[in-house]
Design an enzyme around this catalytic site. Structure first.
Site, PDB file in Angstrom:
ATOM      1  N   GLU A  32      49.426  42.929  35.111  1.00  0.00           N
ATOM      2  CA  GLU A  32      48.077  42.829  34.634  1.00  0.00           C
ATOM      3  C   GLU A  32      48.135  41.160  34.110  1.00  0.00           C
ATOM      4  O   GLU A  32      47.007  40.529  34.709  1.00  0.00           O
ATOM      5  CB  GLU A  32      47.468  43.439  33.408  1.00  0.00           C
ATOM      6  N   TYR A 115      40.171  41.782  28.286  1.00  0.00           N
ATOM      7  CA  TYR A 115      40.130  42.383  29.631  1.00  0.00           C
ATOM      8  C   TYR A 115      41.622  43.105  29.562  1.00  0.00           C
ATOM      9  O   TYR A 115      42.002  44.370  29.991  1.00  0.00           O
ATOM     10  CB  TYR A 115      39.870  41.209  30.750  1.00  0.00           C
ATOM     11  N   ASP A 133      36.265  42.385  33.617  1.00  0.00           N
ATOM     12  CA  ASP A 133      36.501  41.201  34.220  1.00  0.00           C
ATOM     13  C   ASP A 133      35.188  40.921  34.816  1.00  0.00           C
ATOM     14  O   ASP A 133      34.351  41.689  35.038  1.00  0.00           O
ATOM     15  CB  ASP A 133      37.923  41.146  34.816  1.00  0.00           C
ATOM     16  N   CYS A 185      32.028  45.476  46.305  1.00  0.00           N
ATOM     17  CA  CYS A 185      30.916  44.603  45.559  1.00  0.00           C
ATOM     18  C   CYS A 185      31.403  43.245  45.318  1.00  0.00           C
ATOM     19  O   CYS A 185      31.373  42.778  44.075  1.00  0.00           O
ATOM     20  CB  CYS A 185      30.531  45.588  44.379  1.00  0.00           C
ATOM     21  N   CYS A 191      27.392  46.494  50.970  1.00  0.00           N
ATOM     22  CA  CYS A 191      26.804  47.683  50.652  1.00  0.00           C
ATOM     23  C   CYS A 191      26.829  48.801  51.628  1.00  0.00           C
ATOM     24  O   CYS A 191      27.044  50.069  51.099  1.00  0.00           O
ATOM     25  CB  CYS A 191      25.116  47.452  50.180  1.00  0.00           C
ATOM     26  N   CYS A 194      29.881  50.870  50.668  1.00  0.00           N
ATOM     27  CA  CYS A 194      30.192  51.112  49.253  1.00  0.00           C
ATOM     28  C   CYS A 194      29.818  52.799  48.731  1.00  0.00           C
ATOM     29  O   CYS A 194      28.711  52.936  48.934  1.00  0.00           O
ATOM     30  CB  CYS A 194      29.253  50.206  48.438  1.00  0.00           C
ATOM     31  N   CYS A 200      22.804  52.652  43.532  1.00  0.00           N
ATOM     32  CA  CYS A 200      22.928  51.509  42.939  1.00  0.00           C
ATOM     33  C   CYS A 200      21.411  50.836  42.957  1.00  0.00           C
ATOM     34  O   CYS A 200      20.882  50.847  44.049  1.00  0.00           O
ATOM     35  CB  CYS A 200      23.820  50.617  43.729  1.00  0.00           C
TER      36      CYS A 200
HETATM   37  S1  SF4 Z   1      25.663  49.237  46.612  1.00  0.00           S
HETATM   38 FE1  SF4 Z   1      25.705  48.254  44.608  1.00  0.00          FE
HETATM   39  S2  SF4 Z   1      27.571  48.385  43.876  1.00  0.00           S
HETATM   40 FE2  SF4 Z   1      27.780  48.739  45.905  1.00  0.00          FE
HETATM   41  S3  SF4 Z   1      28.370  47.017  47.080  1.00  0.00           S
HETATM   42 FE3  SF4 Z   1      25.984  46.934  47.158  1.00  0.00          FE
HETATM   43  S4  SF4 Z   1      25.441  45.989  45.167  1.00  0.00           S
HETATM   44 FE4  SF4 Z   1      27.686  46.417  45.220  1.00  0.00          FE
END
Ligand code: SF4
Length: 302
Positions: A32, A115, A133, A185, A191, A194, A200
């Site tokens: 870390e 953190y 973080d 992200c 997205c 994701c 989201c």
């Molecule tokens: S869906 Fe939301 S959490 Fe996922 S990459 Fe896009 S903005 Fe980030």
């Protein structure tokens, strides 16, 4: 909110790095601190070599500072090596060679902020502490508020992260969010790939990401770069004069002098009076500071 989707996305990644394969408290602490300012791909080989050289907090505590600085090659931000060396000595001296598990106690160690303390406590001990973080803050505020992290007060970001934490496996949860913030992200989010897209608020809002805010200060030509090159040069020799460093590094004597004054103040090098006065013949070497304390017992070391 979509915990399962995030953990399923993280599952194949969980053994991707050597510190995850065997997350002892000492290995997690070392990783870390290395990861604070260095990308994981560069940390990986340096971590393996460092752990081979210093396999325990006791071994690290016994090492001279110059040995630790030499083993830090390739990671940059060398002050972290000094902090880690001091942390290992504090672990041996004050905690019987065991890395503490309480985040508040961990924060008492050199180089360990909120953190890093939360990351070590959760990953190594399963303590339910949210490690927030910049990457994690970005994910948390986008998913829950549809906002960028800089638009949300730090206390609100922390509360959101705590509320979202998987208390059954906080270490995996924190690492999953760290990985998602680093790989998907990002400031410009990806997205479509994701796992949290369906839940989201940022994605649902159709907002454009904020232009990435603060830029890193320029490294090329900076005094920080000169400091790094001085340390790299001293890793290769027992000592050097200011004049030789100026010549070998192609830097004006006053820049070498300023770099050395800063490095000496930070405990990375030892410089004689002539070197601190900026005389070309003044000599400097990596800090040899006395070896650290012996632990009460090698067996006690985590
Ligand atoms: S869906 Fe939301 S959490 Fe996922 S990459 Fe896009 S903005 Fe980030």
């Amino acid at each position: 909110m979509d915990r399962e989707a995030l953990l399923a996305w993280y599952s194949p990644r969980r053994r991707a790095y050597p510190w995850r394969a065997r997350p002892t408290p000492y290995r997690v602490l070392v990783s870390e601190i290395m990861l604070q300012q260095t990308q994981a791909a560069r940390v990986e080989p340096a971590f393996r070599a460092f752990i081979r050289r210093f396999p325990s907090a006791a071994a690290l505590a016994r090492a001279r500072r110059s040995e630790v600085l030499r083993a830090w090659a390739g990671l940059g931000y060398n002050r972290r090596a000094v902090a880690l060396s001091r942390a290992a000595r504090a672990i041996v001296r004050e905690h019987r060679g065991r890395v503490p598990r309480d985040p508040a106690v961990l924060q008492g160690l050199p180089g360990v902020g909120p953190y890093t303390a939360a990351a070590v406590a959760s990953i190594a001990f399963g303590v339910p502490a949210a490690a927030v973080d910049a990457n994690v803050a970005r994910v948390v505020t986008r998913v829950h508020l549809g906002a960028e992290a800089h638009e949300v007060p730090p206390a609100v970001r922390r509360d959101l992260a705590r509320g979202w934490l998987d208390r059954e496996d906080p270490g995996s949860w924190n690492q999953a969010l760290m990985d998602l913030g680093r790989e998907v992200c990002r400031p410009r989010p990806r997205c479509p790939s994701c796992p949290l897209a369906g839940a989201c608020r940022f994605e649902a809002s159709g907002r454009e990401p904020a232009a990435s805010g603060r830029r890193q200060p320029r490294f090329e030509g900076s005094l920080r770069q000169v400091r790094g090159r001085v340390i790299a040069a001293l890793r290769e020799r027992s000592s050097a004069s200011l004049g030789a460093l100026s010549r070998d590094l192609g830097q004006a004597p006053d820049r070498i002098h300023r770099a050395i004054a800063g490095l000496a103040a930070d405990g990375l090098v030892e410089a004689g009076p002539a070197a601190l006065a900026g005389r070309p013949g003044g000599r400097v070497r990596l800090s040899e500071e006395e070896r650290g304390p012996r632990p009460p017992s090698e067996d006690a070391v985590a």
